[in-house]
Design a protein around this motif. Sequence first.
Motif, PDB file in Angstrom:
ATOM      1  N   GLY A   1      21.135 -26.703 -22.002  1.00 32.01           N
ATOM      2  CA  GLY A   1      21.318 -28.126 -21.730  1.00 32.01           C
ATOM      3  C   GLY A   1      22.705 -28.616 -22.075  1.00 32.01           C
ATOM      4  O   GLY A   1      23.701 -28.004 -21.714  1.00 32.01           O
ATOM      5  N   ASP A   2      22.766 -29.730 -22.812  1.00 36.40           N
ATOM      6  CA  ASP A   2      24.056 -30.326 -23.169  1.00 36.40           C
ATOM      7  C   ASP A   2      24.501 -29.935 -24.570  1.00 36.40           C
ATOM      8  O   ASP A   2      25.268 -30.632 -25.205  1.00 36.40           O
ATOM      9  N   ARG A   3      24.055 -28.781 -25.043  1.00 31.39           N
ATOM     10  CA  ARG A   3      24.421 -28.336 -26.384  1.00 31.39           C
ATOM     11  C   ARG A   3      25.693 -27.494 -26.365  1.00 31.39           C
ATOM     12  O   ARG A   3      26.021 -26.854 -25.371  1.00 31.39           O
ATOM     13  N   VAL A   4      26.403 -27.516 -27.486  1.00 29.19           N
ATOM     14  CA  VAL A   4      27.614 -26.717 -27.647  1.00 29.19           C
ATOM     15  C   VAL A   4      27.528 -25.940 -28.960  1.00 29.19           C
ATOM     16  O   VAL A   4      26.873 -26.367 -29.907  1.00 29.19           O
TER      17      VAL A   4
ATOM     18  N   GLY B   1      26.682 -25.206 -23.068  1.00 26.60           N
ATOM     19  CA  GLY B   1      25.528 -25.111 -22.182  1.00 26.60           C
ATOM     20  C   GLY B   1      25.897 -25.551 -20.774  1.00 26.60           C
ATOM     21  O   GLY B   1      27.004 -26.037 -20.528  1.00 26.60           O
ATOM     22  N   PRO B   2      24.973 -25.413 -19.841  1.00 22.84           N
ATOM     23  CA  PRO B   2      25.245 -25.772 -18.439  1.00 22.84           C
ATOM     24  C   PRO B   2      25.295 -27.278 -18.188  1.00 22.84           C
ATOM     25  O   PRO B   2      25.725 -27.719 -17.130  1.00 22.84           O
TER      26      PRO B   2
ATOM     27  N   ASP C   1      17.811 -36.543 -10.622  1.00 16.76           N
ATOM     28  CA  ASP C   1      17.689 -35.896  -9.310  1.00 16.76           C
ATOM     29  C   ASP C   1      17.709 -34.367  -9.395  1.00 16.76           C
ATOM     30  O   ASP C   1      17.659 -33.687  -8.383  1.00 16.76           O
ATOM     31  N   GLY C   2      17.780 -33.814 -10.611  1.00 14.00           N
ATOM     32  CA  GLY C   2      17.753 -32.363 -10.796  1.00 14.00           C
ATOM     33  C   GLY C   2      19.115 -31.707 -10.895  1.00 14.00           C
ATOM     34  O   GLY C   2      19.213 -30.542 -11.246  1.00 14.00           O
ATOM     35  N   SER C   3      20.173 -32.447 -10.588  1.00  7.83           N
ATOM     36  CA  SER C   3      21.517 -31.876 -10.711  1.00  7.83           C
ATOM     37  C   SER C   3      21.934 -31.838 -12.181  1.00  7.83           C
ATOM     38  O   SER C   3      21.290 -32.447 -13.033  1.00  7.83           O
ATOM     39  N   ARG C   4      22.994 -31.126 -12.469  1.00  5.79           N
ATOM     40  CA  ARG C   4      23.488 -31.009 -13.840  1.00  5.79           C
ATOM     41  C   ARG C   4      24.676 -31.932 -14.062  1.00  5.79           C
ATOM     42  O   ARG C   4      25.587 -31.995 -13.239  1.00  5.79           O
ATOM     43  N   ALA C   5      24.678 -32.636 -15.176  1.00 12.13           N
ATOM     44  CA  ALA C   5      25.823 -33.454 -15.576  1.00 12.13           C
ATOM     45  C   ALA C   5      26.815 -32.530 -16.271  1.00 12.13           C
ATOM     46  O   ALA C   5      26.444 -31.772 -17.161  1.00 12.13           O
TER      47      ALA C   5
END
Length: 102
Positions: A14-17, A51-52, A58-62
Amino acid sequence: MAVSLSVSTVQPLGDRVFVKVSPSEEKTAGGIVLPDTAQEKPQVGEIVAVGPGKRNDDGSRATLDVKVGDKVLYSKYAGTDIRLASEEYVLLSEKDILASVQ
């Protein structure tokens, strides 16, 4: 079954680093040596893995605002502390990063 962890095998989700913690100062400005127990937890580190990105509605990645190699300032009590080999790391969310450091 034992799992062997190393920096190259850790991939944040996810949005983790994944941040390598910079060593804390061992001396005060006046030259007094501080013991480990009196040293403050460092809040600066270098990003070693990202992370990605978080999924949008909408399912896209930020996309993340930071990348591998960036030096960052993060919240004092944020994330999960991890020790690999003799190095200190912290796994935290992008929202816990306060600033990029030059």
